[in-house]
Design a protein around this motif. Structure first.
Motif, PDB file in Angstrom:
ATOM      1  N   PHE A 193    -133.569  -1.299 -26.318  1.00 50.87           N
ATOM      2  CA  PHE A 193    -134.983  -1.546 -26.029  1.00 50.87           C
ATOM      3  C   PHE A 193    -135.636  -2.231 -27.227  1.00 50.87           C
ATOM      4  O   PHE A 193    -135.091  -2.205 -28.341  1.00 50.87           O
ATOM      5  N   ALA A 194    -136.791  -2.822 -27.022  1.00 52.91           N
ATOM      6  CA  ALA A 194    -137.457  -3.594 -28.072  1.00 52.91           C
ATOM      7  C   ALA A 194    -137.730  -2.765 -29.324  1.00 52.91           C
ATOM      8  O   ALA A 194    -137.659  -3.278 -30.443  1.00 52.91           O
ATOM      9  N   ALA A 195    -138.058  -1.501 -29.160  1.00 55.32           N
ATOM     10  CA  ALA A 195    -138.393  -0.659 -30.306  1.00 55.32           C
ATOM     11  C   ALA A 195    -137.210   0.156 -30.811  1.00 55.32           C
ATOM     12  O   ALA A 195    -137.368   1.017 -31.682  1.00 55.32           O
ATOM     13  N   SER A 196    -136.012  -0.120 -30.286  1.00 53.62           N
ATOM     14  CA  SER A 196    -134.830   0.668 -30.636  1.00 53.62           C
ATOM     15  C   SER A 196    -134.038   0.027 -31.778  1.00 53.62           C
ATOM     16  O   SER A 196    -134.086  -1.184 -31.985  1.00 53.62           O
ATOM     17  N   GLU A 197    -133.303   0.862 -32.466  1.00 56.64           N
ATOM     18  CA  GLU A 197    -132.357   0.377 -33.470  1.00 56.64           C
ATOM     19  C   GLU A 197    -131.189  -0.311 -32.761  1.00 56.64           C
ATOM     20  O   GLU A 197    -130.727   0.165 -31.722  1.00 56.64           O
ATOM     21  N   PRO A 198    -130.685  -1.447 -33.298  1.00 48.80           N
ATOM     22  CA  PRO A 198    -129.531  -2.099 -32.672  1.00 48.80           C
ATOM     23  C   PRO A 198    -128.336  -1.152 -32.582  1.00 48.80           C
ATOM     24  O   PRO A 198    -128.062  -0.390 -33.509  1.00 48.80           O
ATOM     25  N   ASN A 199    -127.647  -1.213 -31.444  1.00 47.80           N
ATOM     26  CA  ASN A 199    -126.470  -0.363 -31.263  1.00 47.80           C
ATOM     27  C   ASN A 199    -125.195  -1.157 -31.020  1.00 47.80           C
ATOM     28  O   ASN A 199    -124.114  -0.586 -30.872  1.00 47.80           O
ATOM     29  N   LEU A 200    -125.303  -2.486 -30.963  1.00 48.97           N
ATOM     30  CA  LEU A 200    -124.148  -3.367 -30.827  1.00 48.97           C
ATOM     31  C   LEU A 200    -124.342  -4.576 -31.725  1.00 48.97           C
ATOM     32  O   LEU A 200    -125.471  -4.965 -32.038  1.00 48.97           O
ATOM     33  N   VAL A 201    -123.231  -5.191 -32.115  1.00 50.37           N
ATOM     34  CA  VAL A 201    -123.303  -6.438 -32.872  1.00 50.37           C
ATOM     35  C   VAL A 201    -122.195  -7.369 -32.391  1.00 50.37           C
ATOM     36  O   VAL A 201    -121.058  -6.955 -32.172  1.00 50.37           O
ATOM     37  N   LEU A 202    -122.560  -8.626 -32.165  1.00 49.22           N
ATOM     38  CA  LEU A 202    -121.620  -9.672 -31.788  1.00 49.22           C
ATOM     39  C   LEU A 202    -121.319 -10.508 -33.029  1.00 49.22           C
ATOM     40  O   LEU A 202    -122.234 -10.903 -33.756  1.00 49.22           O
ATOM     41  N   ILE A 203    -120.044 -10.787 -33.266  1.00 51.05           N
ATOM     42  CA  ILE A 203    -119.639 -11.535 -34.455  1.00 51.05           C
ATOM     43  C   ILE A 203    -118.670 -12.640 -34.064  1.00 51.05           C
ATOM     44  O   ILE A 203    -117.732 -12.427 -33.294  1.00 51.05           O
ATOM     45  N   LYS A 214    -124.811 -17.437 -39.847  1.00 50.56           N
ATOM     46  CA  LYS A 214    -126.016 -17.686 -39.058  1.00 50.56           C
ATOM     47  C   LYS A 214    -126.369 -16.414 -38.280  1.00 50.56           C
ATOM     48  O   LYS A 214    -125.534 -15.874 -37.559  1.00 50.56           O
ATOM     49  N   ILE A 215    -127.601 -15.951 -38.424  1.00 50.82           N
ATOM     50  CA  ILE A 215    -128.075 -14.789 -37.681  1.00 50.82           C
ATOM     51  C   ILE A 215    -128.854 -15.280 -36.463  1.00 50.82           C
ATOM     52  O   ILE A 215    -129.878 -15.948 -36.606  1.00 50.82           O
ATOM     53  N   GLU A 216    -128.369 -14.956 -35.271  1.00 45.36           N
ATOM     54  CA  GLU A 216    -129.011 -15.412 -34.045  1.00 45.36           C
ATOM     55  C   GLU A 216    -130.077 -14.412 -33.589  1.00 45.36           C
ATOM     56  O   GLU A 216    -130.065 -13.244 -33.998  1.00 45.36           O
ATOM     57  N   PRO A 217    -131.018 -14.852 -32.754  1.00 42.70           N
ATOM     58  CA  PRO A 217    -132.061 -13.939 -32.268  1.00 42.70           C
ATOM     59  C   PRO A 217    -131.470 -12.705 -31.600  1.00 42.70           C
ATOM     60  O   PRO A 217    -130.488 -12.795 -30.851  1.00 42.70           O
ATOM     61  N   GLU A 218    -132.077 -11.574 -31.857  1.00 42.85           N
ATOM     62  CA  GLU A 218    -131.613 -10.307 -31.295  1.00 42.85           C
ATOM     63  C   GLU A 218    -131.705 -10.314 -29.770  1.00 42.85           C
ATOM     64  O   GLU A 218    -132.621 -10.902 -29.191  1.00 42.85           O
ATOM     65  N   ILE A 219    -130.748  -9.670 -29.152  1.00 50.21           N
ATOM     66  CA  ILE A 219    -130.763  -9.490 -27.700  1.00 50.21           C
ATOM     67  C   ILE A 219    -131.326  -8.106 -27.393  1.00 50.21           C
ATOM     68  O   ILE A 219    -130.841  -7.097 -27.904  1.00 50.21           O
ATOM     69  N   ILE A 220    -132.359  -8.065 -26.557  1.00 45.79           N
ATOM     70  CA  ILE A 220    -132.913  -6.805 -26.072  1.00 45.79           C
ATOM     71  C   ILE A 220    -132.418  -6.618 -24.642  1.00 45.79           C
ATOM     72  O   ILE A 220    -132.631  -7.490 -23.797  1.00 45.79           O
TER      73      ILE A 220
END
Length: 242
Positions: A193-203, A214-220
């Motif tokens: 969710f928008a106010a949540s801490e990230p729980n996945l990362v794509l690399i 390069k850091i891409e925009p976060e996915i919500i």
């Protein structure tokens, strides 16, 4: 097994065991992340392919893709799915251990490698080592380093490695990538969710590349419980999923 057959928007069908580990948004996000960086002429390999969802999602976007899976039941289902879709010439399913890639595949033969590996170290939670879900979620049969070293062995010079994992292991991931001459080039965090801490990362890491990330925009993922955001709906549409 408690089997069901699902149809993707592409028309391809996938056979899944409802009592085992069925594919989720992780595989969809990883496939979409890789899709933006691979070419139609490329050949790739999916480490720990499970029921073969990532090869099915990428098959029309690459020349050929192989799925490696250690669990016999999952490998059998993946094989049945590709036969059901008449994709034997574009997808190959190999039953085998990630730790034994040197005996299964030619060295430095692939343009890209994908992996949605077990996220949790074996100490996290109590799991039955023989349970299919535990094997998919916990490092029971392979560890992070096994996956990354396998990717290094498989990739051509300057080949690309795509992985989805947990942000709390990023320091370990970066250290291990560099140990095997894979340089992180692109990263995207995913939050429920928008106010949540990230729980996945794509690399995305590249073999023998220079250091520049390069850091891409976060996915919500969700607007509210059970409702995907427009960006995630667009990803599902692009990957031909309902």
């Amino acid at each position: 097994m408690n089997l069901q057959t699902d149809t993707l928007l592409s028309g391809y069908k996938i056979i899944q065991d409802k009592d085992a580990f069925m594919f989720g948004i992780d595989a969809v996000l990883l496939s979409n992340f890789a899709f933006s960086s691979i070419k139609l002429r490329d050949s790739g390999l999916d480490l720990g392919t499970g029921n073969g969802i990532i090869p099915l999602l990428l098959v029309d976007k690459v020349a050929h893709i192989t799925g490696l899976e250690i669990q016999e039941k999952s490998a059998e289902l993946a094989q049945k799915s590709l036969e059901l879709n008449n994709l034997e010439e574009k997808i190959q399913i190999v039953k085998g251990d990630i730790k034994n890639v040197q005996t299964l595949f030619a060295k430095h033969a692939y343009d890209f490698v994908t992996s949605n590996p077990p996220y949790m170290i074996s100490e996290h939670g109590k799991e039955n080592p023989a349970d299919e879900k535990a094997i998919a979620r916990h490092e029971v049969l392979c560890k992070l380093e096994d996956v990354i070293s396998a990717a290094e062995y498989l990739l051509k010079p300057h080949g690309k490695f795509f992985m989805i994992h947990r942000p709390f292991r990023l320091a370990e991931i970066f250290n291990c990538l560099q140990k095997y001459k894979l340089e992180a080039k692109r990263m995207c965090l995913v939050s429920p969710f928008a106010a949540s801490e990230p729980n996945l990362v794509l690399i995305e890491a590249r073999k023998n590349a220079q250091s520049r990330l390069k850091i891409e925009p976060e996915i919500i993922v969700y607007e509210k419980p059970g409702v995907y955001t427009e960006s995630v709906k667009a990803i599902y549409k692009e990957m031909a999923l309902k």
